[in-house]
Scaffold this motif. Sequence first.
Motif, short mmCIF file in Angstrom:
data_model
loop_
_atom_site.label_atom_id
_atom_site.label_comp_id
_atom_site.label_asym_id
_atom_site.label_seq_id
_atom_site.Cartn_x
_atom_site.Cartn_y
_atom_site.Cartn_z
N PHE A 2 -6.89 44.72 28.85
CA PHE A 2 -6.08 45.81 29.39
C PHE A 2 -4.81 46.09 28.59
CE2 PHE A 2 -8.31 43.80 33.04
CZ PHE A 2 -9.22 44.83 33.28
N ASP A 3 -4.62 45.40 27.45
CA ASP A 3 -3.48 45.73 26.60
C ASP A 3 -3.83 45.47 25.14
OD1 ASP A 3 -2.45 43.08 25.62
OD2 ASP A 3 -2.21 42.73 27.77
N SER A 4 -2.98 45.92 24.25
CA SER A 4 -3.30 45.91 22.82
C SER A 4 -3.46 44.51 22.23
CB SER A 4 -2.23 46.68 22.04
OG SER A 4 -0.95 46.09 22.23
N THR A 5 -2.95 43.48 22.90
CA THR A 5 -3.17 42.13 22.37
C THR A 5 -4.66 41.78 22.36
OG1 THR A 5 -2.87 41.10 24.55
CG2 THR A 5 -0.91 41.35 23.17
N GLY A 6 -5.41 42.42 23.25
CA GLY A 6 -6.85 42.18 23.27
C GLY A 6 -7.53 42.60 21.99
N THR A 7 -7.08 43.69 21.40
CA THR A 7 -7.66 44.16 20.13
C THR A 7 -7.40 43.17 19.01
OG1 THR A 7 -7.35 46.45 20.85
CG2 THR A 7 -7.69 46.07 18.50
N VAL A 8 -6.18 42.70 18.91
CA VAL A 8 -5.80 41.78 17.84
C VAL A 8 -6.57 40.46 17.98
CG1 VAL A 8 -3.90 40.47 16.83
CG2 VAL A 8 -3.53 42.82 17.61
N LEU A 9 -6.58 39.91 19.17
CA LEU A 9 -7.23 38.62 19.38
C LEU A 9 -8.74 38.71 19.22
CD1 LEU A 9 -5.11 37.29 22.38
CD2 LEU A 9 -5.21 36.31 20.07
N THR A 10 -9.33 39.81 19.67
CA THR A 10 -10.78 39.98 19.53
C THR A 10 -11.18 40.01 18.06
OG1 THR A 10 -10.90 41.20 21.61
CG2 THR A 10 -12.74 41.45 20.09
N LYS A 11 -10.47 40.77 17.25
CA LYS A 11 -10.78 40.81 15.82
C LYS A 11 -10.63 39.44 15.20
CE LYS A 11 -9.50 45.65 14.93
NZ LYS A 11 -8.53 46.55 14.25
N LYS A 57 -9.51 52.56 27.78
CA LYS A 57 -8.72 51.57 28.50
C LYS A 57 -9.10 50.14 28.14
CE LYS A 57 -8.04 54.55 32.55
NZ LYS A 57 -8.25 54.68 34.02
N ASN A 58 -10.19 49.96 27.41
CA ASN A 58 -10.68 48.61 27.11
C ASN A 58 -10.30 48.23 25.68
OD1 ASN A 58 -12.24 46.28 26.54
ND2 ASN A 58 -13.61 46.82 28.21
N PHE A 59 -9.25 47.42 25.56
CA PHE A 59 -8.72 47.09 24.24
C PHE A 59 -9.57 46.05 23.52
CE2 PHE A 59 -5.24 49.13 26.37
CZ PHE A 59 -4.62 49.85 25.37
N ILE A 60 -10.37 45.27 24.24
CA ILE A 60 -11.28 44.36 23.56
C ILE A 60 -12.40 45.16 22.89
CG2 ILE A 60 -13.06 42.61 23.98
CD1 ILE A 60 -11.19 41.26 25.91
N ALA A 61 -12.95 46.12 23.59
CA ALA A 61 -13.99 46.97 22.99
C ALA A 61 -13.44 47.79 21.84
CB ALA A 61 -14.59 47.88 24.06
N GLN A 62 -12.20 48.23 21.95
CA GLN A 62 -11.60 49.04 20.90
C GLN A 62 -11.48 48.29 19.58
OE1 GLN A 62 -7.98 51.22 21.85
NE2 GLN A 62 -8.65 51.45 23.97
N ALA A 63 -11.49 46.98 19.63
CA ALA A 63 -11.45 46.22 18.37
C ALA A 63 -12.67 46.49 17.51
CB ALA A 63 -11.36 44.72 18.69
N GLU A 64 -13.78 46.91 18.17
CA GLU A 64 -15.04 47.19 17.49
C GLU A 64 -15.46 46.03 16.58
OE1 GLU A 64 -14.85 51.09 15.73
OE2 GLU A 64 -14.81 52.07 17.71
#
Length: 798
Positions: free
Chosen positions: A417-426, A452-459
């Motif tokens: 639910f926040d941008s840290t999810g994108t960084v950590l997922t990658k 709204k899904n920042f983990i998915a946004q990491a692609e």
Amino acid sequence: MTRILYVFLFFLLSTASFGQNQRQISFNEGWSFSLADELQFRREAYNDSKWKQVSLPHDWSILSDFGSQFPAGNAGGALPGGVGWYRKSFQVATKDKGQHISIHFGGAYRYTEVWINGQYLGKHTNGYLSFSHDLSPYLYYGGKTNVIAVRVDNSQQPNSRWYSGSGIYRDVYLRYQQQTHFFSEETFVSTPTVSAKKATVRIQSQVHNPGNKKLQVELRLLDATGKPVATGKVDLRTDKIDHTLTLDKPQLWDVDSPELYSLHMLVRDMQGNELNAQTQRVGIRSIAFDVERGFSLNGKPLKILGVCLHHDLGALGAAFNKSAAKRQLLMMKAMGVNAIRTAHNPPATEVLDLCDELGILVYNEAFDMWQKKKNKFDYSQDFKEHHLTDLAAFVKRDRNHPSVFMWSIGNEIREQFDSTGTVLTKEMANFVKALDNTRPVTAALTETNYVKNFIAQAEALDVLGFNYKFEDYDKLPKEFKNVPLIASETTSGLQTRGVYDALHDTIQFWPASSKDKFVTNGNADFTVSAYDNVAAYWGTSHERAWLEVKKRDFLAGIFVWTGFDYLGEPVPYPYPARSSYYGIVDLAGFPKDVYYMYQSEWTDKDVLHLLPHWNWKSGDIVDVWAYYNNADEVELFLNGKSLGKSSKTDDRLHAAWKVPFVAGEIKVVKYKNGRAVQEAVKRTAGAAAKLKTRITHDDFKTGDARDLYFVEVELIDEKGEAVLHEDIEISFQGSAGVEILGTDNGFQADLRGLSNPARKTFKGKALAIVRVGDAATTKTLLIKSKLGDITVPLEKNK
């Protein structure tokens, strides 16, 4: 409340096989001890002769009665945590001096510190991962005694959303190796190309080679009969191995025929002397996901039919036993399961061994949280420092298991639910792929909106898993384009075996919404109806969840929450409820009725299951259901009179009737092409008159001396009918050398400790888990009750 335990450490030598009497170790427990005492416990000179005896694997929490005072709460199983000390004295022969000797822990919960002869070796922070320590620099050889001391700290609570257990709850052993040896954690065997005609097997490994001597590595791949099918030699001038073997007409590993090969790796010096050997099982198989067609195994489409499983083994708690795990897996396999999800942590390696052997795919999960906590003292406080080290240990430990087909880096992670999810997922997805690029990386998500899904946004994930929200399934391919999808968690249906409340027209949600922590209109006795008609507000019924996945080819499969009830997380009730209601099978291992719905949908077995019992009050209108397959319709009879035919529909996976109760018999008959092919009967039972026993052991044998006997007890009347309307107290007593490890009845609010040898039946059933020691001679079990005492021979199934 802090609890401190004192225990001798017992370990299994990898070069020896021990009898049950040699597995005994010393044990003592208390509630508070001074810092001065704890400082003494790590010293080799400390006198621990007065400590009691236990065996590893060991879970001290499961030995208590359930209570509301424990800080883990009922979500953590209403059982204590604390601090435990383990000690073990042992000697190392002089001839072994110069070898590399290490100690390996399969798992300990939670914070674990180790000393050898007073020397501190380090602290391990992940309660679900294996770890090792090198002992060689600190050992005494010859006649002098070595002492290992281990401190396991599970005092910070709550730290889990389910029951964790406490202590060294998986196996421990010593590993002896020559100075020149394979690094087992660096060995990675993969199958880059697979077909019915030919396969390649890639072997990557590393050798500890002091002095960079010239070495030769021999590779031999053997089939199940021991016949060599491929061989190779590698002249080693560095410490790395990367070699490919080719074999013709391979026997492929799949869920119906899990063929396994053995890879023998041998390192020699240039004079031909053997320095070290390693054996690795190999399964040759290929996996693939497709956006439109789901999952395929060895090029053939396969719908993943899965369940989520927590790590506890019912009355055994977290203390691992391979035969108990095999019992669970075989029950799931018989239901039609072809995959499990390890919710939400790495399992014991023996579970993966079993899945390799049985043909069960594994969705292997690393974390339940990242930096954002779900409990006050959970893994989030260690995540920043340890998550990459733990991921490396996780992947390297499990990547040689053919059953493992996906890596999951998280479950319902709040960083989505926040941008840290994108960084950590990658970061984590790329890290896992660097260690193993042969399997997809996934995570179980809840937010079904891409924006709204920042983990998915990491692609960065190869497959996206979604939990619940079946109403959003059709929008998923539009929101998350060109990514394969799987229903990573579904259902959360709630049931108590053998309880049948009047049905409502719609699914009841207990609790009704996120505003309610517990159900407000539940049953006073803390039960939930076994009709598939109650669920937590975020879930749905078993039938509805499966129907929604079944009709969508783009969903690779389903993982039902859960295969078995588990300790802790007792939605929908507060204490005294202390274990979950989600399972298809109850905590004791007795199937609930919905087990047969899955069996009728997921297998070709001839299934006809009739419910409920037939003991009601005169005038009651009873909902009668039948789960069936391999038929066109079923017909219900009451005392010989037909009440009509019924069948499944597009949105109902059972036949159904409403029947005014009349004592006697109901019978359901299954028809195929107009011909009766199967029938099932329920009769009105009288008072409990006898105990009926069923002993299972041979089906769950693993070749370990610790294999268990599972003794099921059922109340029956004079005519042999099952009695569900009456319960009695029973107790179990083994003959000399026969130990009662635990008892259970499957009731989620029974507060008697599960290690107690006495148990009241619930809905006519109870279970005893029994271990037979080496010294046992008669091998019998005495079962006492008001119906009379019976002696049961354990070596015969009844």
